[in-house]
Each structure stands twice: as structure tokens, then as C-alpha cells.
Motif scaffolding. Structure first.
Motif, short mmCIF file in Angstrom:
data_model
loop_
_atom_site.label_atom_id
_atom_site.label_comp_id
_atom_site.label_asym_id
_atom_site.label_seq_id
_atom_site.Cartn_x
_atom_site.Cartn_y
_atom_site.Cartn_z
N LYS A 90 0.87 -1.18 0.00
CA LYS A 90 0.00 0.00 0.00
C LYS A 90 0.90 1.23 0.00
N LEU A 91 0.61 2.17 -0.89
CA LEU A 91 1.41 3.39 -1.03
C LEU A 91 0.78 4.55 -0.28
N PHE A 92 1.62 5.53 0.09
CA PHE A 92 1.11 6.75 0.70
C PHE A 92 0.30 7.56 -0.32
N GLN A 93 0.85 7.65 -1.53
CA GLN A 93 0.21 8.41 -2.61
C GLN A 93 0.15 7.58 -3.87
N LYS A 94 -0.80 7.87 -4.73
CA LYS A 94 -0.89 7.17 -6.02
C LYS A 94 0.39 7.38 -6.80
N ASP A 95 0.80 6.35 -7.51
CA ASP A 95 2.00 6.45 -8.33
C ASP A 95 1.66 7.01 -9.71
N ASP A 97 1.05 5.53 -12.40
CA ASP A 97 -0.01 4.75 -13.05
C ASP A 97 -1.36 4.97 -12.39
N GLY A 98 -1.42 5.84 -11.36
CA GLY A 98 -2.67 6.13 -10.67
C GLY A 98 -3.08 5.04 -9.67
N LYS A 99 -2.15 4.17 -9.32
CA LYS A 99 -2.45 3.07 -8.40
C LYS A 99 -1.88 3.37 -7.01
N LYS A 100 -2.61 2.88 -6.00
CA LYS A 100 -2.16 3.06 -4.62
C LYS A 100 -1.91 1.72 -3.94
N GLU A 101 -2.28 0.62 -4.60
CA GLU A 101 -2.11 -0.71 -4.03
C GLU A 101 -1.59 -1.67 -5.09
N TYR A 102 -0.71 -2.57 -4.66
CA TYR A 102 -0.17 -3.59 -5.54
C TYR A 102 -0.13 -4.93 -4.82
N LYS A 103 -0.28 -5.98 -5.60
CA LYS A 103 -0.12 -7.34 -5.09
C LYS A 103 0.73 -8.07 -6.11
N ARG A 154 10.62 3.04 -2.00
CA ARG A 154 10.33 2.70 -0.60
C ARG A 154 9.80 3.90 0.18
N LYS A 155 10.23 5.11 -0.16
CA LYS A 155 9.78 6.28 0.59
C LYS A 155 8.28 6.53 0.39
N ASN A 156 7.68 5.95 -0.67
CA ASN A 156 6.24 6.11 -0.91
C ASN A 156 5.44 4.91 -0.42
N ILE A 157 6.09 3.94 0.22
CA ILE A 157 5.40 2.74 0.68
C ILE A 157 4.92 2.92 2.12
N ALA A 158 3.62 2.80 2.31
CA ALA A 158 3.03 2.93 3.64
C ALA A 158 3.07 1.59 4.38
N GLN A 159 2.86 0.49 3.65
CA GLN A 159 2.77 -0.81 4.30
C GLN A 159 3.10 -1.92 3.31
#
Length: 194
Positions: A90-95, A97-103, A154-159
Motif C-alpha cells: 500500500k502506497l502513501f500516494q498514487k504512483d 499509473d494512478g495506483k495506490k495498491e499492488y499485489k 520505498r519512501k512512498n510505501i506505507a505498508q
């Protein structure tokens, strides 16, 4: 005593405020897994030294637990143990590509980046003739998988968390249910004198 000295890994520590209360959460791990007795053992070993040291001035609740099945990956050593496994980010802000979550599957990591591989499945278009043949044979539409490598800062990764696969859970549940049914049928057969 240190947690490691009594046979456990200190997985992580959190000090959080929830509502009016403060919580000090100690997460422990062990190769064999963690149960309630392990949590109690660690709690008993650390509660007195924590009180004597008086690090925290506010009143707080001490909680000792395992990191859980879907555990948060906090340290590089946690990432190292999970290379090749599926993770959720889960990202702090959208990247871009406009995504905030990745699996995806954790491939590697550096001080500044996490690299994962994702698999996107798309349905393959077939011609009308092939569609008729597919319908006659009752075969599902063909699917194609595109594997994409994604690099996240990594600086944009919340969790970052491990992913507990639901399919595996369902298989294990079915196996447990089979064992329960077998045990019940064994009890019934012995009580009937068979």
C-alpha cells in the motif's frame, strides 16, 4: 532478559494511541509458531523490567502477540525471508499509473526500491468460428497472462504485508472437515459395536 534469550525473535514493536488509550505492542516470532503460552511467557519476562526502566511516562496497555499470518514486513530481514512470495503493498500516494495498491511476487529490494512481479490475466479474443466451436465443446475462453515487473520507491510505501492465500485456506478447511467427519464416523462405528 532479552526476548532472544528466552527463545523468541523480536519481530517488531509498536507504540500507538487508540482513542484515549496507549498500547505498547510487542510482536514475537519463532520457527515453531506462536501460541498463547508463548505470549504469556514473554509478557511475564518483560513486564517487570519495563516497569523498572520506566521508558513510557503515560499509562499504557502491554500486548504481546505473534505478527499474524498476514504479517507486516518492517525490516530488510523480513523482506529477505519473503523473496519469491506474494506480498501486498500500500502506497502513501498514487504512483504515476494512478495506483495506490499492488499485489505481486517480491523479486528483490534495495535501500530505496522494492521490485515485484505482477501477473495480469486477460481474456483472449477468438474469431466467431472459434467461439462457436468453444461453445459446442463447453470450453471456457482462453486467457493470457502478462507478467510485469514493477519498481516502487520505498519512501512512498506505507505498508508491506504477506498475503495469505484464500485457496490454501479453503483446502485446509476441507481437509479439517474430512478429518472431523472421519472422527465422527469412527466414533459412531465403535459405539455401534462394529
Amino acid at each position: 532478559p532479552k526476548i532472544e534469550e528466552i527463545g523468541y525473535e523480536l519481530y517488531g514493536v509498536e507504540y500507538v494511541k487508540e482513542g484515549k488509550n496507549y498500547f505498547l505492542r510487542i510482536y514475537i516470532d519463532n520457527e515453531k509458531g506462536i501460541d498463547l503460552n508463548d505470549c504469556e511467557k514473554v509478557n511475564d519476562a518483560i513486564v517487570e523490567p519495563l516497569d523498572k526502566a520506566d521508558y513510557i511516562k503515560e499509562q499504557y496497555f502491554l500486548e504481546v502477540s505473534s505478527p499474524g499470518v498476514e504479517r507486516t514486513l518492517r525490516k530488510d530481514e523480513h523482506l529477505e525471508k519473503n523473496i519469491g512470495k506474494e506480498i501486498y503493498i500500500k502506497l502513501f500516494q498514487k504512483d504515476n499509473d494512478g495506483k495506490k495498491e499492488y499485489k505481486g511476487t517480491l523479486k528483490k529490494y534495495t535501500e530505496t526500491e522494492i521490485i515485484i512481479e505482477t501477473k495480469e490475466t486477460t481474456k483472449k479474443e477468438t474469431s466467431k468460428k472459434n467461439k462457436k466451436e468453444t461453445n459446442k465443446n463447453n470450453n471456457p475462453k482462453k486467457q493470457e497472462s502478462n507478467i510485469t515487473e514493477i519498481t516502487l520507491e520505498r519512501k512512498n510505501i506505507a505498508q508491506i504485508k504477506t498475503v495469505y492465500n484464500l485457496i490454501i485456506r479453503r483446502i485446509r478447511k476441507r481437509e479439517r472437515n474430512k478429518k472431523i467427519l472421519c472422527n465422527r464416523s469412527n466414533r459412531n462405528s465403535t459405539s455401534n459395536g462394529i
